[in-house]
Every structure is written in C-alpha cells, then in structure tokens.
Design a protein around this motif. Structure first.
Motif, short mmCIF file in Angstrom:
data_model
loop_
_atom_site.label_atom_id
_atom_site.label_comp_id
_atom_site.label_asym_id
_atom_site.label_seq_id
_atom_site.Cartn_x
_atom_site.Cartn_y
_atom_site.Cartn_z
N GLU A 79 0.81 -1.22 0.00
CA GLU A 79 0.00 0.00 0.00
C GLU A 79 0.84 1.27 0.00
OE1 GLU A 79 -0.12 -2.68 2.00
OE2 GLU A 79 -1.08 -2.15 3.91
N THR A 80 2.10 1.16 0.49
CA THR A 80 2.98 2.33 0.50
C THR A 80 3.31 2.78 -0.92
OG1 THR A 80 3.94 1.60 2.60
CG2 THR A 80 5.18 3.22 1.35
N LEU A 81 3.57 1.82 -1.81
CA LEU A 81 3.90 2.17 -3.19
C LEU A 81 2.73 2.86 -3.88
CD1 LEU A 81 5.77 2.03 -5.66
CD2 LEU A 81 4.83 -0.26 -6.12
N PHE A 82 1.53 2.34 -3.73
CA PHE A 82 0.37 2.93 -4.39
C PHE A 82 0.08 4.33 -3.84
CE2 PHE A 82 -0.12 -1.53 -5.29
CZ PHE A 82 -0.63 -1.56 -6.59
N LEU A 83 0.23 4.51 -2.54
CA LEU A 83 0.00 5.83 -1.97
C LEU A 83 1.07 6.82 -2.41
CD1 LEU A 83 -1.68 7.63 -0.14
CD2 LEU A 83 -0.33 6.83 1.81
N THR A 84 2.31 6.34 -2.55
CA THR A 84 3.39 7.22 -3.01
C THR A 84 3.09 7.78 -4.40
OG1 THR A 84 5.04 5.99 -1.73
CG2 THR A 84 5.85 7.31 -3.57
N PRO A 140 -9.55 3.94 -9.74
CA PRO A 140 -8.84 2.87 -9.04
C PRO A 140 -9.58 1.54 -8.99
CG PRO A 140 -8.64 4.93 -7.83
CD PRO A 140 -9.59 5.18 -8.95
N SER A 141 -10.90 1.57 -8.77
CA SER A 141 -11.66 0.32 -8.70
C SER A 141 -11.68 -0.40 -10.04
CB SER A 141 -13.09 0.60 -8.22
OG SER A 141 -13.76 1.48 -9.13
N SER A 154 -5.90 10.09 3.21
CA SER A 154 -6.78 8.92 3.25
C SER A 154 -7.61 8.86 1.97
CB SER A 154 -7.68 8.99 4.49
OG SER A 154 -6.92 9.00 5.66
N VAL A 155 -7.03 8.32 0.94
CA VAL A 155 -7.72 8.19 -0.34
C VAL A 155 -7.71 6.73 -0.78
CG1 VAL A 155 -7.24 10.55 -1.11
CG2 VAL A 155 -5.57 8.75 -1.56
N PRO A 156 -8.77 6.26 -1.43
CA PRO A 156 -8.80 4.87 -1.89
C PRO A 156 -7.93 4.69 -3.13
CG PRO A 156 -10.84 5.99 -2.48
CD PRO A 156 -10.06 6.96 -1.66
N THR A 157 -6.82 4.02 -2.97
CA THR A 157 -5.93 3.70 -4.09
C THR A 157 -6.35 2.35 -4.68
OG1 THR A 157 -4.36 2.54 -2.66
CG2 THR A 157 -4.07 4.93 -2.92
N PRO A 158 -5.79 1.97 -5.82
CA PRO A 158 -6.13 0.65 -6.38
C PRO A 158 -5.85 -0.51 -5.44
CG PRO A 158 -5.04 1.99 -8.04
CD PRO A 158 -4.97 2.76 -6.77
N TYR A 159 -4.93 -0.32 -4.49
CA TYR A 159 -4.57 -1.43 -3.59
C TYR A 159 -5.76 -1.89 -2.76
CZ TYR A 159 -2.47 -4.01 0.23
OH TYR A 159 -2.18 -4.98 1.15
N ALA A 163 -10.12 -4.16 -10.82
CA ALA A 163 -10.95 -5.21 -11.41
C ALA A 163 -10.36 -5.68 -12.74
CB ALA A 163 -12.38 -4.70 -11.61
N ALA A 164 -9.88 -4.76 -13.56
CA ALA A 164 -9.32 -5.12 -14.86
C ALA A 164 -8.02 -5.92 -14.70
CB ALA A 164 -9.07 -3.87 -15.70
N ALA A 165 -7.21 -5.58 -13.68
CA ALA A 165 -5.97 -6.31 -13.45
C ALA A 165 -6.25 -7.76 -13.08
CB ALA A 165 -5.16 -5.63 -12.36
N ILE A 166 -7.25 -7.98 -12.24
CA ILE A 166 -7.60 -9.35 -11.84
C ILE A 166 -8.21 -10.11 -13.02
CG2 ILE A 166 -9.08 -10.70 -10.30
CD1 ILE A 166 -8.75 -8.43 -8.25
#
Length: 418
Positions: free
Chosen positions: A208-213, A334-335, A291-296, A339-342
């Motif tokens: 989660e650190t990478l995605f927030l960065t 992000p959502s 506090s933002v929803p990242t793809p993680y 979903a597309a990655a999975i």
C-alpha cells in the motif's frame, strides 16, 4: 390530598413538589402513553373525552388496510379507560370509529387516487426488497470464512467499500495534467515511478505504500508546477510521507540520500520535509488529505471475491504495477484498474475469458466494461521485458515473486470484441 383527583393528560399531579436546591420538576414533554402524535389529530370535548378531528387526519394518506385495522381494534387511550372507571355511566368514545374511517377513505378517494397510489408504492417497494434479497441469496457469502475475525469487520465491510467507491474520484487526476507543467513531462514521471518501484522493493516496504506514493506524486504535480531538478526530490519526499502513513518502521533520511545516488544532500531533503510540515508544499497542496482509496484497497477485496491463490495474486499485482508507470492509465478509476488487473490475470492463467457473476456483482463492472483497460494491460505485459523501463519486470522476475513476469500475456484479449 389536594389535587390528587385532578387529571392532566392522563397522569395525576403530585400533591407536593419538594424543593431540592435549584432542581425543578420536569415539564410535560408529550411522551405520555396515549398522547396524540399530531396536535390537530385529537382534541378534547367539553366532557373531557377525546374526539377525532376528521378534517385534520384526512390530510394524511390512509390505506384501506390501515383504516380497517383501526376500525376493528377500536383503540382506546388510557385516559378514557381511567375516566370510564370513575364514571361507568359514560362510555368512552372510540378514537376512530368505523364510520369515521369510511368517511376518511371516501373523502380521500373523492379527491383523487391517493390510496391506490400509496398501495402500489408499498407493493412495489416490497417487491424491490424481495428481489434484492433473492439476488444476494443467490451469490456465495465471501465473508463467511472471516465471521470470527474481528479485523475483517464483516459487519461493515460492504459499507466501507461502498464509501470507497463514492470517494475514489477524489483520488483521481486528469491523465493530461502534465500539460500544465513547463519543465517536466510524462516520460520523466514514468522514469521516476519505475525507480521508486525498485526503491520500494529494496526497502521491503508494504504494497500500500507504493500505491499511496504514486498517488501523492500525481495529485501534487497536478496542482503544483516544479522544475525537473526537483522531481526526484518530490518522489523521495512522497515515499517518506507514505511510509509515515502506512509503515511501522520509516526509512531514515540518510538512506534516502544514498538511494538518490547523492543527488541531494541531507540538508536539502530535510528542508523539503520541513517545508511539507510547514504546509507550504506537498501536504499543504493536498490539504493533508492522505486517506484516499488507491487501487490497492480494491485489489484486496476483489482478489477475495475471485477466490485467488498466490499465483493469481502475484500476477494481478504485477499487471497493475505496470500501470502505475504509465500516465495514460490515470484515465481509469482505481476500482476499475483493480478489477481489470484481476480479470486480465485470470485470462492470462486460464487462457480464456472468464468473469463470473459474483465478481461482476461485487466489483460493479461487467466484462465489457473491463475489456478496454485490460487491452492496455496486455500490451504493457508483452512489452515489459523489452522496454526501456524494466523495474517492475525485474522485480517480478525474482524467485520471491514467483517469476510471475515470465508468464505468457493473454494476447487473445487484444482481438476480443468490445
């Protein structure tokens, strides 16, 4: 006792109210049993009995079922029962007689079709609820295995992700925000993110650190113009801020100086961090919104929906980290990226298109909605090894990550119909 026989709103007044300091007896807050719920609905007549005000109640929509229930039950208030005992010759009047109910329904029906409309609305509402219950019951309960795990917050998890979907737009930026910069471009951003992926891997930081960065960098650059000399410094500072937010152990400043190949001195990094703390640069620009929803966060939930194993999980993260480097992927929320990655990872492993109804229900995305984003991901996958920026590919080519990057891309998705 004086005043013992006096009745006010169905409660006998106390004869004596003791004076205890400054305390006073509570006033009538209209919470007594049998108290009229609407001031105009019931009124007292001269005999002390309650009579029904048909004019006022007729303004409320009354269904036939409700009127018939009131007529058969012949509801009486406790005040009338008390008065009936004291004066048996007088019989308490019903709060709402059958004739009054008939008049009310007749008056409403003469004015229009309010009763029928209310009944239709009630029936349609019940049908919708029943339909939703049937739909939910037809899908497996993916959280049943965590019912005894307090950290899984099973009772609130659906509400949490519903909130994430509503607020994820706040973490998005325009994919062409680099047009506002005068000294940096998309290629420089890609080089920075690819380098940060390697730094993240070397320091063994949380995912989660990478995605927030990366999110902090994009939101900052979308609002603040900088010179190219300071771009790497922005990336280092963004990673340190993300570590302070997500990690238990934060890298020391001297480590950041070393990974920057001594391009910046300790004083420069500390000055950058000091300015952030003074609300002049990054945190002030972002209004301290970390506090933002990242793809993680969506990846974790959607992988659970997909009942993933370790192989699917690693391949999904490999694909979505390739998207972090590409600025044009900012066009997707992000959502949708998660979903597309999975979906792309499933197609890569199973060599066929697969997206079941359970995944579609929990992600809110159909297979057709994912296909455009998935094609970009397949293209990034097949060019990951031969491109100029190979940080993500080298990371996922290691044994620690199961040599995931060596898997064959799902080329058939490139020719699939939208």
């Amino acid at each position: 006792m004086e005043g013992a026989g006096e009745i006010r709103r169905g409660v006998a007044k106390p004869a004596v109210v003791q004076d205890v300091g400054n305390r006073r007896a509570l006033r009538d807050i209209r919470n007594l049993v049998g108290e009229a719920p609407y001031a105009c609905a019931i009124r007292k007549n001269k005999s002390g009995l309650h009579e029904h005000n048909t004019t006022c109640i007729a303004r409320r929509p009354v269904t036939r079922k409700f009127a018939a229930t009131l007529a058969t039950k012949q509801q009486t208030s406790p005040q009338n029962e008390r008065i009936g005992k004291e004066n048996p010759e007088k019989k308490p009047e019903s709060l709402l007689t059958s004739s009054n109910c008939l008049n009310i329904c007749t008056d409403i029906e003469e004015d229009g079709t309010m009763v029928d409309e209310m009944e239709e609305m009630d029936q349609s509402g019940l049908k919708d609820v029943e339909m939703e219950d049937r739909i939910l019951d037809s899908f497996p309960d993916i959280d049943s295995c965590d019912s005894n795990n307090p950290l899984a917050v099973v009772e609130y998890v659906e509400d949490i992700y519903s909130f994430y979907r509503k607020t994820e737009v706040t973490s998005c930026v325009s994919p062409d925000y680099m047009s506002q910069q005068f000294d940096i471009n998309e290629k420089m951003r890609a080089i920075l993110v690819d380098w940060l992926v390697e730094v993240h891997y070397k320091f063994e930081l949380m995912d989660e650190t990478l995605f927030l960065t990366v999110n902090i960098i994009d939101r900052f650059l979308a609002r603040q113009t900088i010179v190219r000399k300071k771009l790497q410094l922005v990336g280092v500072t963004a990673m340190l801020l993300a570590c302070k937010y997500e990690e238990v152990s934060v890298p020391v400043v001297q480590d950041l100086v070393l990974i920057s190949d001594r391009a910046y001195t300790r004083e420069e990094i500390l000055e950058m961090l000091y300015l952030c703390e003074q609300e002049v640069l990054i945190l002030n620009t972002l209004q301290f919104n970390m506090s933002v929803p990242t793809p993680y966060v969506f990846m974790r939930r959607f992988l659970k929906v997909a009942e993933s194993d370790k192989k699917l999980e690693l391949l999904s993260f490999f694909i979505i980290e390739l998207c972090l480097v590409e600025c044009k992927m900012l066009m997707f929320q992000p959502s949708l990226l998660a979903a597309a990655a999975i979906y792309t990872a499933q197609c890569t492993l199973q060599r066929c298109k697969c997206w079941n109804r359970t995944s579609e229900m929990h992600t809110t995305y159909s297979e057709d909605q994912l296909l455009e984003c998935s094609r970009f991901m397949v293209d990034f996958h097949q060019n990951a090894r031969t491109g100029k920026l190979t940080g993500v590919h080298r990371k996922y080519s290691s044994f620690k990550y199961g040599c995931t990057a060596k898997s064959e891309p799902a080329h058939f998705l490139l020719n699939a119909d939208l």
